[in-house]
Write a protein that holds these residues in place. Structure first.
Motif, PDB file in Angstrom:
ATOM      1  N   VAL A 246      -9.291  10.188  -0.105  1.00  0.00           N
ATOM      2  CA  VAL A 246      -9.464  11.289  -1.045  1.00  0.00           C
ATOM      3  C   VAL A 246      -8.371  12.314  -0.769  1.00  0.00           C
ATOM      4  N   VAL A 247      -7.740  12.782  -1.836  1.00  0.00           N
ATOM      5  CA  VAL A 247      -6.632  13.739  -1.732  1.00  0.00           C
ATOM      6  C   VAL A 247      -6.782  14.792  -2.822  1.00  0.00           C
ATOM      7  N   PRO A 248      -6.082  15.919  -2.700  1.00  0.00           N
ATOM      8  CA  PRO A 248      -6.059  16.871  -3.813  1.00  0.00           C
ATOM      9  C   PRO A 248      -5.445  16.221  -5.057  1.00  0.00           C
ATOM     10  N   LYS A 249      -5.912  16.632  -6.210  1.00  0.00           N
ATOM     11  CA  LYS A 249      -5.383  16.074  -7.463  1.00  0.00           C
ATOM     12  C   LYS A 249      -3.896  16.363  -7.630  1.00  0.00           C
ATOM     13  N   THR A 250      -3.421  17.414  -6.983  1.00  0.00           N
ATOM     14  CA  THR A 250      -2.009  17.789  -7.072  1.00  0.00           C
ATOM     15  C   THR A 250      -1.136  17.083  -6.036  1.00  0.00           C
ATOM     16  N   SER A 251      -1.727  16.286  -5.177  1.00  0.00           N
ATOM     17  CA  SER A 251      -0.986  15.627  -4.100  1.00  0.00           C
ATOM     18  C   SER A 251      -0.045  14.558  -4.642  1.00  0.00           C
ATOM     19  N   ASP A 252       1.078  14.366  -3.947  1.00  0.00           N
ATOM     20  CA  ASP A 252       1.993  13.293  -4.322  1.00  0.00           C
ATOM     21  C   ASP A 252       1.408  11.923  -3.999  1.00  0.00           C
ATOM     22  N   LEU A 253       0.290  11.898  -3.287  1.00  0.00           N
ATOM     23  CA  LEU A 253      -0.391  10.634  -2.985  1.00  0.00           C
ATOM     24  C   LEU A 253      -1.304  10.201  -4.123  1.00  0.00           C
ATOM     25  N   ALA A 254      -1.673  11.138  -4.998  1.00  0.00           N
ATOM     26  CA  ALA A 254      -2.749  10.901  -5.968  1.00  0.00           C
ATOM     27  C   ALA A 254      -2.466   9.766  -6.943  1.00  0.00           C
ATOM     28  N   GLY A 255      -1.204   9.551  -7.290  1.00  0.00           N
ATOM     29  CA  GLY A 255      -0.890   8.546  -8.303  1.00  0.00           C
ATOM     30  C   GLY A 255      -0.513   7.181  -7.767  1.00  0.00           C
ATOM     31  N   ILE A 256      -0.560   6.999  -6.457  1.00  0.00           N
ATOM     32  CA  ILE A 256      -0.161   5.722  -5.859  1.00  0.00           C
ATOM     33  C   ILE A 256      -1.193   4.643  -6.179  1.00  0.00           C
ATOM     34  N   LYS A 257      -0.704   3.410  -6.457  1.00  0.00           N
ATOM     35  CA  LYS A 257      -1.589   2.341  -6.916  1.00  0.00           C
ATOM     36  C   LYS A 257      -1.617   1.109  -6.009  1.00  0.00           C
ATOM     37  N   ASP A 258      -0.805   1.057  -4.972  1.00  0.00           N
ATOM     38  CA  ASP A 258      -0.819  -0.132  -4.106  1.00  0.00           C
ATOM     39  C   ASP A 258      -0.835   0.270  -2.638  1.00  0.00           C
ATOM     40  N   VAL A 259      -1.381  -0.606  -1.814  1.00  0.00           N
ATOM     41  CA  VAL A 259      -1.625  -0.293  -0.402  1.00  0.00           C
ATOM     42  C   VAL A 259      -0.336  -0.007   0.349  1.00  0.00           C
ATOM     43  N   ASP A 260       0.673  -0.856   0.195  1.00  0.00           N
ATOM     44  CA  ASP A 260       1.910  -0.693   0.965  1.00  0.00           C
ATOM     45  C   ASP A 260       2.568   0.652   0.694  1.00  0.00           C
ATOM     46  N   SER A 261       2.623   1.035  -0.595  1.00  0.00           N
ATOM     47  CA  SER A 261       3.230   2.326  -0.940  1.00  0.00           C
ATOM     48  C   SER A 261       2.412   3.485  -0.372  1.00  0.00           C
ATOM     49  N   LEU A 262       1.103   3.340  -0.393  1.00  0.00           N
ATOM     50  CA  LEU A 262       0.234   4.397   0.119  1.00  0.00           C
ATOM     51  C   LEU A 262       0.420   4.585   1.617  1.00  0.00           C
ATOM     52  N   LEU A 263       0.423   3.495   2.358  1.00  0.00           N
ATOM     53  CA  LEU A 263       0.567   3.605   3.805  1.00  0.00           C
ATOM     54  C   LEU A 263       1.917   4.206   4.183  1.00  0.00           C
ATOM     55  N   LYS A 264       2.959   3.833   3.464  1.00  0.00           N
ATOM     56  CA  LYS A 264       4.286   4.395   3.722  1.00  0.00           C
ATOM     57  C   LYS A 264       4.301   5.890   3.426  1.00  0.00           C
ATOM     58  N   ALA A 265       3.644   6.284   2.321  1.00  0.00           N
ATOM     59  CA  ALA A 265       3.643   7.691   1.915  1.00  0.00           C
ATOM     60  C   ALA A 265       2.826   8.571   2.857  1.00  0.00           C
ATOM     61  N   LEU A 266       1.951   7.972   3.659  1.00  0.00           N
ATOM     62  CA  LEU A 266       1.126   8.741   4.594  1.00  0.00           C
ATOM     63  C   LEU A 266       1.882   9.162   5.844  1.00  0.00           C
ATOM     64  N   ASP A 267       3.073   8.606   6.074  1.00  0.00           N
ATOM     65  CA  ASP A 267       3.894   9.025   7.205  1.00  0.00           C
ATOM     66  C   ASP A 267       4.110  10.535   7.156  1.00  0.00           C
ATOM     67  N   GLY A 268       3.802  11.214   8.249  1.00  0.00           N
ATOM     68  CA  GLY A 268       3.997  12.653   8.325  1.00  0.00           C
ATOM     69  C   GLY A 268       2.879  13.479   7.725  1.00  0.00           C
TER      70      GLY A 268
END
Length: 265
Positions: free
Chosen positions: A115-137
């Motif tokens: 769960v993330v804020p609706k304004t987060s750059d994570l909110a629109g991600i649709k696949d696991v690999d991209s999500l895990l990479k985007a969680l760095d930092g």
């Protein structure tokens, strides 16, 4: 018969009475602070999916349930210390936990989500690999001692991991912006999204099933002490019957609006 002998008989009779009183009762350790799985009120009454599973199991075994509320990360130590007979607390079966205790057959599966804020750059991600990479930092909140904590440590080592003793405390920090994302099972986070504090948040549209990574476990099981093999056999048989007849599925639909029961192999 002298007084000492009479006293000894009375003492032994007292022990026998205590043992008999314990027979027919199953003491169940559960967290009590993880809605809608396990909620305990001020009087110690426990409700939720875990309580329903426990009560169904006790009925099938013709035993009386007694719930003991315990912080999640203390459940396994408390079971090993014989504070209760079993754990029913949305606990995933993992290799590390199986080193400490036994588990029943798996009776349910989880869908793990962020769960993330609706304004987060994570909110629109649709696949696991991209999500895990985007969680760095990013700062990711999880509950202490859970498979979700182990998953982030393993799969996103560059994330800033924050752990919380309860889901409520995690959600407080999520709502106040102290974490970028919360990771837990979807059913528990759905409860947060339904509250006023959750109106500006959303799920990332990526479900991560347990089979994605061993650190997320092999489904949910009842935790049982290693030496309690007879009880494990009885619980396995009872759980398989409760899944087969739809009882656990019905309970899960009550709390989660979907059937998360897991058929026996």
């Amino acid at each position: 018969m002298n007084f000492k002998v009479l006293s000894l008989i009375a003492l032994l009779a007292g022990f026998a009475g205590s043992a008999c009183a314990a027979e027919g009762e199953l003491s169940i350790g559960t967290e009590g602070a993880y809605p809608p799985w396990s909620m305990a009120d001020a009087a110690g009454n426990v409700t939720g999916f875990d309580a329903d599973v426990g009560n169904l199991l006790c009925t099938k075994l013709q035993m009386k349930c007694h719930f003991v509320v315990q912080a999640f990360d203390g459940l396994i130590p408390a079971l090993k210390a014989k504070r209760f007979d079993v754990i029913i607390s949305g606990m995933s079966i993992t290799a590390d936990r199986k080193k400490e205790i036994n588990f029943s057959v798996g009776y349910a599966d989880l869908a793990n989500m962020f769960v993330v804020p609706k304004t987060s750059d994570l909110a629109g991600i649709k696949d696991v690999d991209s999500l895990l990479k985007a969680l760095d930092g990013k700062t990711v909140g999880v509950q202490t001692g859970t498979t979700h904590a182990h998953f982030i440590e393993k799969r996103v080592p560059k994330a800033n991991l924050k752990t919380y003793d309860t889901l409520d405390n995690l959600q407080i920090d999520l709502a106040s912006g102290r974490v970028d994302a919360a990771f837990a099972d979807a059913s528990a986070l759905q409860d947060f999204l339904a509250k006023p504090d959750g109106k500006d948040f959303q799920f990332v549209d990526v479900k991560i099933p347990g089979k994605f990574d061993p650190s997320l476990g092999e489904g949910l099981g009842v935790g049982i002490a290693k030496e309690n093999t007879d009880l494990k056999a009885k619980i396995d048989k009872a759980l398989c019957a409760l899944v087969a007849d739809g009882s656990i599925g019905k309970a899960s639909k009550k709390w989660f609006k979907s059937d998360i029961s897991r058929p026996c192999d």
